[in-house]
Design a protein around this motif. Structure first.
Motif, PDB file in Angstrom:
ATOM      1  N   SER A  69       0.914  -1.315   0.063  1.00 18.91           N
ATOM      2  CA  SER A  69       0.046  -0.027  -0.013  1.00 18.91           C
ATOM      3  C   SER A  69       0.763   1.262  -0.291  1.00 18.91           C
ATOM      4  CB  SER A  69      -0.850  -0.133   1.297  1.00 18.91           C
ATOM      5  OG  SER A  69      -0.211   0.301   2.450  1.00 18.91           O
ATOM      6  N   GLU A  70       2.371   1.236   0.659  1.00 12.89           N
ATOM      7  CA  GLU A  70       3.107   2.467   0.683  1.00 12.89           C
ATOM      8  C   GLU A  70       3.407   2.887  -0.960  1.00 12.89           C
ATOM      9  OE1 GLU A  70       2.720   3.849   3.327  1.00 12.89           O
ATOM     10  OE2 GLU A  70       2.284   1.823   4.435  1.00 12.89           O
ATOM     11  N   ILE A  71       3.591   1.665  -1.692  1.00 15.70           N
ATOM     12  CA  ILE A  71       4.056   2.105  -2.954  1.00 15.70           C
ATOM     13  C   ILE A  71       2.785   2.751  -3.823  1.00 15.70           C
ATOM     14  CG2 ILE A  71       4.359   1.120  -5.299  1.00 15.70           C
ATOM     15  CD1 ILE A  71       5.960  -0.120  -2.040  1.00 15.70           C
ATOM     16  N   TYR A  72       1.445   2.141  -3.368  1.00 14.83           N
ATOM     17  CA  TYR A  72       0.506   2.881  -4.190  1.00 14.83           C
ATOM     18  C   TYR A  72       0.213   4.295  -3.560  1.00 14.83           C
ATOM     19  CZ  TYR A  72      -0.496  -2.322  -4.827  1.00 14.83           C
ATOM     20  OH  TYR A  72      -0.235  -3.511  -5.340  1.00 14.83           O
ATOM     21  N   LYS A  73       0.333   4.408  -2.187  1.00 11.97           N
ATOM     22  CA  LYS A  73       0.071   5.896  -1.917  1.00 11.97           C
ATOM     23  C   LYS A  73       1.216   6.864  -2.702  1.00 11.97           C
ATOM     24  CE  LYS A  73      -0.308   4.947   2.638  1.00 11.97           C
ATOM     25  NZ  LYS A  73      -0.304   4.993   3.977  1.00 11.97           N
ATOM     26  N   LEU A  75       2.442   6.294  -5.503  1.00 14.64           N
ATOM     27  CA  LEU A  75       1.828   6.348  -6.789  1.00 14.64           C
ATOM     28  C   LEU A  75       1.050   7.556  -6.837  1.00 14.64           C
ATOM     29  CD1 LEU A  75       1.832   2.672  -8.087  1.00 14.64           C
ATOM     30  CD2 LEU A  75       3.414   4.730  -9.041  1.00 14.64           C
ATOM     31  N   GLU A  76      -0.060   7.575  -5.761  1.00 17.43           N
ATOM     32  CA  GLU A  76      -1.012   8.532  -5.835  1.00 17.43           C
ATOM     33  C   GLU A  76      -0.331   9.849  -5.702  1.00 17.43           C
ATOM     34  OE1 GLU A  76      -4.092   8.304  -2.782  1.00 17.43           O
ATOM     35  OE2 GLU A  76      -4.875  10.316  -3.372  1.00 17.43           O
ATOM     36  N   ALA A  77       0.711  10.031  -4.831  1.00 25.21           N
ATOM     37  CA  ALA A  77       1.091  11.300  -4.557  1.00 25.21           C
ATOM     38  C   ALA A  77       1.959  11.646  -6.104  1.00 25.21           C
ATOM     39  CB  ALA A  77       2.328  11.132  -3.556  1.00 25.21           C
ATOM     40  N   MET A  78       2.613  10.725  -6.881  1.00 28.64           N
ATOM     41  CA  MET A  78       3.125  11.008  -7.999  1.00 28.64           C
ATOM     42  C   MET A  78       2.186  11.399  -8.977  1.00 28.64           C
ATOM     43  SD  MET A  78       6.027   8.027  -8.188  1.00 28.64           S
ATOM     44  CE  MET A  78       7.823   7.961  -7.179  1.00 28.64           C
ATOM     45  N   ALA A  79       1.097  10.856  -9.033  1.00 24.60           N
ATOM     46  CA  ALA A  79       0.190  11.231  -9.873  1.00 24.60           C
ATOM     47  C   ALA A  79      -0.425  12.746  -9.685  1.00 24.60           C
ATOM     48  CB  ALA A  79      -1.201  10.183  -9.880  1.00 24.60           C
ATOM     49  N   TRP A  80      -0.814  13.260  -8.277  1.00 25.82           N
ATOM     50  CA  TRP A  80      -1.133  14.384  -8.234  1.00 25.82           C
ATOM     51  C   TRP A  80       0.034  15.421  -8.569  1.00 25.82           C
ATOM     52  CZ3 TRP A  80      -5.941  14.009  -8.571  1.00 25.82           C
ATOM     53  CH2 TRP A  80      -6.905  13.258  -7.829  1.00 25.82           C
ATOM     54  N   ALA A  81       1.161  15.124  -8.362  1.00 26.13           N
ATOM     55  CA  ALA A  81       2.192  15.934  -8.671  1.00 26.13           C
ATOM     56  C   ALA A  81       2.646  15.892  -9.919  1.00 26.13           C
ATOM     57  CB  ALA A  81       3.272  15.891  -7.306  1.00 26.13           C
ATOM     58  N   ASP A  82       2.186  15.016 -10.693  1.00 29.49           N
ATOM     59  CA  ASP A  82       2.845  14.697 -12.136  1.00 29.49           C
ATOM     60  C   ASP A  82       4.243  14.596 -12.093  1.00 29.49           C
ATOM     61  OD1 ASP A  82       2.862  14.567 -14.779  1.00 29.49           O
ATOM     62  OD2 ASP A  82       2.883  16.566 -15.356  1.00 29.49           O
ATOM     63  N   TYR A 124      -5.472  -2.898  -2.225  1.00 28.67           N
ATOM     64  CA  TYR A 124      -6.256  -2.445  -3.384  1.00 28.67           C
ATOM     65  C   TYR A 124      -6.880  -1.153  -3.346  1.00 28.67           C
ATOM     66  CZ  TYR A 124      -6.337  -7.453  -4.909  1.00 28.67           C
ATOM     67  OH  TYR A 124      -5.864  -8.846  -5.453  1.00 28.67           O
ATOM     68  N   GLY A 125      -7.457  -0.740  -2.094  1.00 28.61           N
ATOM     69  CA  GLY A 125      -8.013   0.647  -2.103  1.00 28.61           C
ATOM     70  C   GLY A 125      -6.959   1.734  -2.412  1.00 28.61           C
ATOM     71  N   HIS A 126      -5.940   1.488  -2.118  1.00 25.23           N
ATOM     72  CA  HIS A 126      -4.793   2.444  -2.340  1.00 25.23           C
ATOM     73  C   HIS A 126      -4.377   2.477  -3.775  1.00 25.23           C
ATOM     74  CE1 HIS A 126      -4.329   4.535   1.550  1.00 25.23           C
ATOM     75  NE2 HIS A 126      -4.302   3.339   2.288  1.00 25.23           N
ATOM     76  N   ASN A 380       1.512   8.971   3.139  1.00 24.91           N
ATOM     77  CA  ASN A 380      -0.073   9.430   3.330  1.00 24.91           C
ATOM     78  C   ASN A 380       0.161  11.048   3.325  1.00 24.91           C
ATOM     79  OD1 ASN A 380      -2.607   9.160   3.376  1.00 24.91           O
ATOM     80  ND2 ASN A 380      -2.637   8.266   5.457  1.00 24.91           N
ATOM     81  N   ILE A 381       1.228  11.573   3.828  1.00 21.22           N
ATOM     82  CA  ILE A 381       1.540  12.987   4.045  1.00 21.22           C
ATOM     83  C   ILE A 381       1.907  13.276   2.420  1.00 21.22           C
ATOM     84  CG2 ILE A 381       3.124  14.761   4.524  1.00 21.22           C
ATOM     85  CD1 ILE A 381       3.611  13.408   7.305  1.00 21.22           C
ATOM     86  N   ALA A 382       2.597  12.530   1.733  1.00 21.57           N
ATOM     87  CA  ALA A 382       2.779  13.048   0.560  1.00 21.57           C
ATOM     88  C   ALA A 382       1.663  12.977  -0.457  1.00 21.57           C
ATOM     89  CB  ALA A 382       3.806  11.877  -0.221  1.00 21.57           C
ATOM     90  N   ARG A 383       0.694  11.993  -0.201  1.00 21.51           N
ATOM     91  CA  ARG A 383      -0.424  12.233  -1.271  1.00 21.51           C
ATOM     92  C   ARG A 383      -1.274  13.533  -0.976  1.00 21.51           C
ATOM     93  NH1 ARG A 383      -5.070   7.967  -0.233  1.00 21.51           N
ATOM     94  NH2 ARG A 383      -5.234   7.921   2.031  1.00 21.51           N
TER      95      ARG A 383
END
Lengths: 600, 600
Positions: A69-73, A75-82, A124-126, A380-383
């Motif tokens: 889940s950490e990798i997914y969070k 990835l979410e941070a990376m997505a928002w930050a492009d 999966y949620g993350h 979590n902070i990053a995303r």
């Protein structure tokens, strides 16, 4: 539109990340720090600890059962930050997915054998949240495909069973995937996960079923309880399901639980969760500062819930709690260097922490650490910082409501605005209209501004404003200016008498910030003192406002049996000046003792 | 001589179990209940849970990694109580011992692969204590042989290594085996286990090395810290080693740690251990009632330590703390039926516990349970009650010192005494000399009697006495009578101002008993009240003294944000009579809320 939460109905609508462009300032600086430093820091540690290697099939597998889940969070941070590192990391994840969509580096050979602690659906949620972020910022690619395949696998596997995951999270992710794709199976799956919880759906564990909110159905609960992050993620999912299915009863249930939790189970900082043993909410009014757990992730989860309730109901109290939690939990969780983090956020530290090299095996508060064994908080902070512009303002049918005062530009409908402010250090917020336009401009007047003689100036008039919104209607001409003045004065705050652990104490707040006394090296000790309830003196240090109060210290003694036939006397040793720093800045000067609540 | 602790030197000497014959009364009743009910109850549950079956090789093995130790504590209880079930159970244990003396049902195939959590040496410690008990009450038999073989195996395997066990216990057991057999290798092994701890000897764990007292060598520590039972068992072993080796420095180190712990880390009940997460001591003055862990076993360990320090130093303060802990932790841990137990002993319970059928998977306080997953407390209570006469009195060169006032007969040297008293309900203690004889008779005047106008009558004179001892010298004639009068009046007790969580509260004590407000069903709620600091009224209920105080209750409200700009007002709702019960009797009337410390 790019936004982590896009409900199809509600009193308020999100503006989308692109509509808010933060400029340098309290949050703008942190958003930039996150993009430039924190995201790469997280990726480095996930490589170093082998959690990314798990996706490459490296053996032995490393990390806890939920480390995917950490990798997914991230990835979410990376997505928002492009962020440019996303595509390669997404490919690494994609290669680990199995043919039917199953994806988990821990449980691949023994799928779904431990719903209580396995965290497969949580992961999966993350993953799905990361996929939605990518879909909304970039469009379909390998990450969105992996997420959709996983979500489809979940729907096939769980739609007609009675199972669920020990850690809620997938519920809100599935609703958001429904919102992003229109595929109703995701909403239906989320609804079923919410409804089957508490029937019960899981086995007994030593902490009891309340730990994972499986003790009673959500609609019947009176307050948030059990593991704080689990409880708050579940509530987010329930609000999302309620909004999309028009389930007023479900929404009311969550609102009622929120009311009671805020009234009885929330620390002054907005932090949630009293207990260390199971990272859980305490009973009503069980809010000892010493062992306030107040996990950073629970603060983030509370901000996520506040945002959802604000959009659904338009009730400005949710923005007030979000502000409190943003400034006093989220901002606290990240050091000024962007590379170290708090996991727990106690309101009292009696013994200075001993610095730890590398991974901190303990998650106790005291000194920020670069990484933890359970390192849920950094990513979590990053995303959250990467998507923070989404929280700044929202739209209603008449125009824009600005909830968090931070410099930058906001554009929506017929409105283009530039916000300038030194908030939270300074309470003046100037909004300049950039283009001729229409629409109501509403600026939130925080609850803390009650009684401060706040004023709102526009169209040449100045008028007092009370908590809620300061509003003005157009039409607007480029160059028009609105000015909200929130007088920033330090104020003393007293606890409800039912909070036993705080009796006879008070804390200092200033604007949205909670302050704390911090003592390093030879500064006055904080263990035995009585503070004078007088207006604190202000100093500006490194751009931040610090405060000073006078206190009488106790005469040190060895102590005997600490219970006696007469009430203890007040400390009558020397008088000292106590330095108060914003709570979010504490622990940046080295090992220290700290207390938010001062005996008075 | 039959006694669990027989030092070869010290200011005081134990009398031996046979020298004290308890009659019916507070402790006599509990000793009988233990022999008749509790010991069999424990054996039944150990069979039911499969922990005895493990010794028969039944598979799969059941219970936690330390479950063998429960059988050993039960065997120790049976030995002191001369219980008929001992021989067969000892045979079962003996058959599981391996040829070289190794004995552990969990780790047989993977010996000594996990010193941090394996508990192998801890289990031997309890086995050896059982063996010593048997040796001293019966003489050599299969149990003593098993214990000696295990101890010899330990000496061979560990004498020259740097290893030790994550859970101290074997240290005091080996010293006692040395005392019982004279074989010096056991003392030397114990000394080495004490000295190698903290070098460090164990690996890093998430709780930190302080958890098992491996952070610094014992001689350098300032206070008891980490897991409370571990810390206190280690201190017992250190005192035993210090006494037998004449190591004054080591004894002084433990005394210093005891001083600071009693002054800053001990609950009013004598309970030790604040924190649930790791069952540990908190920092200085971190003593919140809500989450007071105060494990029953930690209370027992504290009584064991007090006894050793009392014998070594003659300092009556150790008897005072032992009395407090006996009446308010040990007596609390066992229900009046002898079949259910508290594991944790919090000083505040805000929400009534939900009754659990069978094994209680949670060890939180609230309702006594017949058994736990980690069921260390029931068998620890059993062995302590079975050997309790050993704690009642001790000898010095002049005669006998009676430390705990309980009806029965005491014989030592030239003294034969009958004690009659209704203590702790009544403070009159009458000692009748049974035979003509010589020697000083010293009766402890508890610290709580300070200021009560206690008197001591003998040889026709009555004089006031202060805390310490009331002493009288012989010669004695059969029929001579001594009478200690300790006026029993309920008194209010106030906390040190440095205990944040207790500020603005007071508790009621009477004699050695701590009282608490308990509320079942429709009795006044305890969440919001202010008690009147006035002399409580007394009622006798079922032979126990209950108290009543007046309190003003708060007007119930839903509550809003619990932090405000002005101090909260005092409760101003209806006045109610609060029923106060002895803390050790709480929780016998069904699910209840409870608080020791009352806002005043």
């Amino acid at each position: 539109m790019a936004d982590p939460v896009l409900p199809s109905s509600g009193v308020l609508s999100p503006l989308g990340l692109d509509a808010v462009r933060p400029a340098p300032g309290f949050w703008g600086d942190r958003i930039a720090l996150n993009r430039e430093v924190t995201i790469a820091h997280c990726q480095e540690w996930m490589e170093r600890e082998g959690w990314i290697g798990n996706f490459r099939g490296e053996r032995p597998r490393r990390g806890r059962e939920f480390s995917d889940s950490e990798i997914y969070k991230l990835l979410e941070a990376m997505a928002w930050a492009d962020h440019p590192a996303l595509p390669e990391l997404a490919q690494t994840v994609a290669r680990a997915q199995e043919g039917d969509g199953y994806l988990n580096t821990r449980w691949s050979g023994s799928r779904y054998t431990d719903f209580e602690w396995g965290h497969e659906l949580y992961c999966y949620g993350h993953l799905i949240q990361a996929g939605v972020a990518r879909l909304r910022t970039h469009g379909e690619d390998v990450l969105t495909e992996v997420a959709v395949r996983a979500a489809d696998h979940v729907c096939r596997r769980f739609m007609t069973t009675t199972e669920t995951c020990g850690h809620p999270e997938i519920e809100m992710a599935l609703v958001e995937l429904y919102r992003a794709t229109g595929a109703e199976r995701y909403l239906e799956m989320a609804r079923r996960f919410v409804d089957r919880r508490g029937l019960p759906a899981l086995g007994e564990i030593p902490f009891g079923r309340a730990y994972f909110q499986d003790d009673v159905p959500l609609r019947q609960a009176q307050a948030f309880r059990g593991h704080a992050v689990r409880a708050l993620y579940l509530a987010c999912g329930a609000v999302d399901v309620a909004v999309e299915t028009g389930d007023e009863e479900l929404l009311k249930a969550v609102e009622g639980q929120w009311e009671r939790t805020v009234a009885r189970r929330t620390h002054l900082t907005g932090g949630m969760g009293s207990r260390h043993a199971d990272e859980s909410f305490g009973d009503d009014y069980e809010l000892p500062p010493d062992r306030a757990y107040s996990e950073t992730c629970a603060g983030i989860a509370s901000i996520m819930l506040s945002h959802r309730l604000l959009l659904a109901t338009g009730d400005v109290r949710h923005a007030d709690l979000a502000e409190r939690t943003l400034y006093n939990v989220l901002a606290t969780g990240l050091a000024l260097d962007g590379r170290s983090f708090f996991y727990a956020n106690p309101l009292r530290v009696r013994v200075p922490a001993v610095p730890v090299e590398g991974v901190n095996h303990s998650a106790e508060g005291g000194l920020r650490s670069p990484w933890f064994d359970v390192s849920c908080c950094p990513s979590n902070i990053a995303r959250t910082l990467a998507s923070l512009p989404a929280y700044v303002a929202a739209a209603d049918r008449d125009g824009v409501r600005v909830h968090h005062h931070t410099p930058g530009e906001i554009r929506h409908g017929g409105l283009a605005l530039r916000v300038e402010t030194g908030y939270p250090w300074d309470g003046a917020v100037t909004v300049t209209v950039l283009e001729d336009g229409e629409g109501r401009i509403a600026l939130r007047v925080p609850a803390w501004a009650d009684g401060t003689e706040a004023t709102f100036a526009h169209h040449g008039v100045v008028r007092p404003v009370a908590p809620g919104y300061a509003e003005a209607d157009g039409p607007w001409r480029a160059g028009d200016e609105l000015r909200l003045e929130l007088p920033m004065r330090a104020r003393w705050t007293f606890p409800d008498r039912r909070v036993d652990a705080l009796r006879g104490t008070a804390a200092v707040e200033r604007g949205p910030l909670v302050y704390c006394a911090e003592s390093v090296a030879d500064e006055p000790p904080l263990g035995d003192l009585a503070a004078a309830v007088e207006p604190p003196r202000e100093h500006v240090v490194d751009g931040a406002v610090e405060l000073e109060v006078r206190a009488r210290l106790g005469v040190p003694d060895g102590g005997g049996w600490p219970y006696a036939a007469a009430p203890g006397e007040a400390p009558d040793g020397q008088e000292a000046a106590l330095r108060l720093v914003p709570y979010h800045r504490w622990g940046n000067r080295g090992p220290a003792t700290m207390r938010v609540w001062l005996p008075v």
